[in-house]
Design an enzyme around this catalytic site. Structure first.
Site, PDB file in Angstrom:
ATOM      1  N   HIS A 201       0.839  -1.204   0.000  1.00 50.25           N
ATOM      2  CA  HIS A 201       0.000   0.000   0.000  1.00 50.25           C
ATOM      3  C   HIS A 201       0.875   1.255   0.000  1.00 50.25           C
ATOM      4  CE1 HIS A 201      -3.098  -2.556   2.382  1.00 50.25           C
ATOM      5  NE2 HIS A 201      -3.575  -2.406   1.178  1.00 50.25           N
TER       6      HIS A 201
ATOM      7  N   SER B 132      -3.081  -7.535   2.942  1.00 47.02           N
ATOM      8  CA  SER B 132      -3.261  -7.416   4.389  1.00 47.02           C
ATOM      9  C   SER B 132      -3.697  -8.756   4.987  1.00 47.02           C
ATOM     10  CB  SER B 132      -4.314  -6.364   4.710  1.00 47.02           C
ATOM     11  OG  SER B 132      -3.883  -5.115   4.292  1.00 47.02           O
TER      12      SER B 132
ATOM     13  N   LYS C  51     -15.198  -7.888   5.190  1.00 41.58           N
ATOM     14  CA  LYS C  51     -14.426  -8.836   5.989  1.00 41.58           C
ATOM     15  C   LYS C  51     -14.285  -8.273   7.409  1.00 41.58           C
ATOM     16  CE  LYS C  51     -10.943  -6.844   3.001  1.00 41.58           C
ATOM     17  NZ  LYS C  51      -9.932  -6.909   2.048  1.00 41.58           N
TER      18      LYS C  51
ATOM     19  N   ARG D 299      -1.880  -5.973  -8.617  1.00 46.72           N
ATOM     20  CA  ARG D 299      -0.867  -6.939  -8.213  1.00 46.72           C
ATOM     21  C   ARG D 299      -0.653  -8.024  -9.257  1.00 46.72           C
ATOM     22  NH1 ARG D 299      -3.403  -7.371  -2.322  1.00 46.72           N
ATOM     23  NH2 ARG D 299      -5.095  -6.563  -3.570  1.00 46.72           N
TER      24      ARG D 299
HETATM   25  P1  ADP Z   1      -5.831  -5.919   0.766  1.00 50.12           P
HETATM   26  O1  ADP Z   1      -6.591  -6.396   1.953  1.00 50.12           O
HETATM   27  O2  ADP Z   1      -5.944  -6.843  -0.420  1.00 50.12           O
HETATM   28  O3  ADP Z   1      -4.429  -5.522   1.041  1.00 50.12           O
HETATM   29  P2  ADP Z   1      -7.047  -3.266   0.599  1.00 50.12           P
HETATM   30  O4  ADP Z   1      -8.511  -3.124   0.375  1.00 50.12           O
HETATM   31  O5  ADP Z   1      -6.532  -2.792   1.894  1.00 50.12           O
HETATM   32  O6  ADP Z   1      -6.655  -4.705   0.233  1.00 50.12           O
HETATM   33  O7  ADP Z   1      -6.220  -2.574  -0.562  1.00 50.12           O
HETATM   34  C1  ADP Z   1      -6.570  -1.385  -1.124  1.00 50.12           C
HETATM   35  C2  ADP Z   1      -5.925  -1.248  -2.478  1.00 50.12           C
HETATM   36  O8  ADP Z   1      -4.508  -1.193  -2.328  1.00 50.12           O
HETATM   37  C3  ADP Z   1      -6.159  -2.418  -3.418  1.00 50.12           C
HETATM   38  O9  ADP Z   1      -7.331  -2.253  -4.148  1.00 50.12           O
HETATM   39  C4  ADP Z   1      -4.976  -2.338  -4.324  1.00 50.12           C
HETATM   40  O10 ADP Z   1      -5.232  -1.374  -5.309  1.00 50.12           O
HETATM   41  C5  ADP Z   1      -3.896  -1.789  -3.449  1.00 50.12           C
HETATM   42  N1  ADP Z   1      -2.941  -2.804  -2.980  1.00 50.12           N
HETATM   43  C6  ADP Z   1      -3.076  -3.645  -1.941  1.00 50.12           C
HETATM   44  N2  ADP Z   1      -1.982  -4.408  -1.784  1.00 50.12           N
HETATM   45  C7  ADP Z   1      -1.123  -4.032  -2.760  1.00 50.12           C
HETATM   46  C8  ADP Z   1       0.179  -4.449  -3.168  1.00 50.12           C
HETATM   47  N3  ADP Z   1       0.833  -5.420  -2.513  1.00 50.12           N
HETATM   48  N4  ADP Z   1       0.746  -3.839  -4.214  1.00 50.12           N
HETATM   49  C9  ADP Z   1       0.065  -2.863  -4.880  1.00 50.12           C
HETATM   50  N5  ADP Z   1      -1.157  -2.439  -4.564  1.00 50.12           N
HETATM   51  C10 ADP Z   1      -1.755  -3.007  -3.524  1.00 50.12           C
END
Ligand code: ADP
Length: 163
Positions: A16, A126, A40, A89
């Site tokens: 992120h 996450s 979730k 990703r």
């Molecule tokens: P997660 O629980 O999958 O980490 P979030 O809803 O917190 O998801 O993530 C928000 C956004 O951040 C995602 O829609 C994606 O665009 C981006 N994101 C999450 N993890 C990554 C990563 N490892 N690399 C690039 N972008 C990411």
């Protein structure tokens, strides 16, 4: 341009942070929007998630953290944000993200900008971080140091058997 990086950030990972930081270099202002009620069940409250994001982006003056509920396009309208920034990703992210981007554009004229993930973090989510940490896996290097500490504390409280 003012853009938004939306998500649940439960908790914020280095993946992120990479997207946020790279966006902040390209755009005038980045609003990180924390979804208050993710479908979730969350490990951290929305306020805790906001606090962690504020800590790790404190060195970036053009990054602001806020909470939101409901549709991201409504949040965009209310805050005069013209584009959503999303990290991609893997190909598996693509179908859903494209549909959502097209929906958001057709409903509200809000653009979506996609950034390819840093290959270092392509596998990172996450939920995976939480799962690994819960069973004693080493997630240092995948989340910022301040998040690592909070994660250890929270998991020690929520699941004493794991420690
Ligand atoms: P997660 O629980 O999958 O980490 P979030 O809803 O917190 O998801 O993530 C928000 C956004 O951040 C995602 O829609 C994606 O665009 C981006 N994101 C999450 N993890 C990554 C990563 N490892 N690399 C690039 N972008 C990411």
């Amino acid at each position: 341009m003012r853009v938004v990086c939306p998500g649940s950030f439960d908790p914020v990972t280095n993946g992120h942070l990479d997207i946020i930081t790279r966006s902040a270099r390209m755009h005038q202002e980045v609003v990180v929007a924390v979804l208050r009620n993710p479908s979730k069940s969350a490990l951290f409250t929305a306020d805790e998630r906001v606090e962690m994001l504020r800590e790790v982006t404190a060195d970036q003056p053009n990054v602001r953290v806020a909470k939101f509920n409901g549709l991201i396009v409504d949040f965009c309208r209310a805050n005069e944000i013209s584009a959503i920034v999303k990290g991609l990703r893997a190909v598996s992210d693509f179908d859903y993200e494209m549909q959502m981007a097209q929906m958001n554009y057709s409903q509200a004229g809000v653009e979506t900008l996609f950034m390819t993930t840093n290959p270092l973090y392509a596998f990172l989510s996450s939920s995976l971080v939480k799962e690994f940490a819960r069973y004693g896996g080493d997630v240092a290097g995948l989340v910022p140091a301040s998040v690592l500490h909070r994660l250890a504390d929270r998991l020690a409280v929520s699941d004493p058997a794991a420690h």
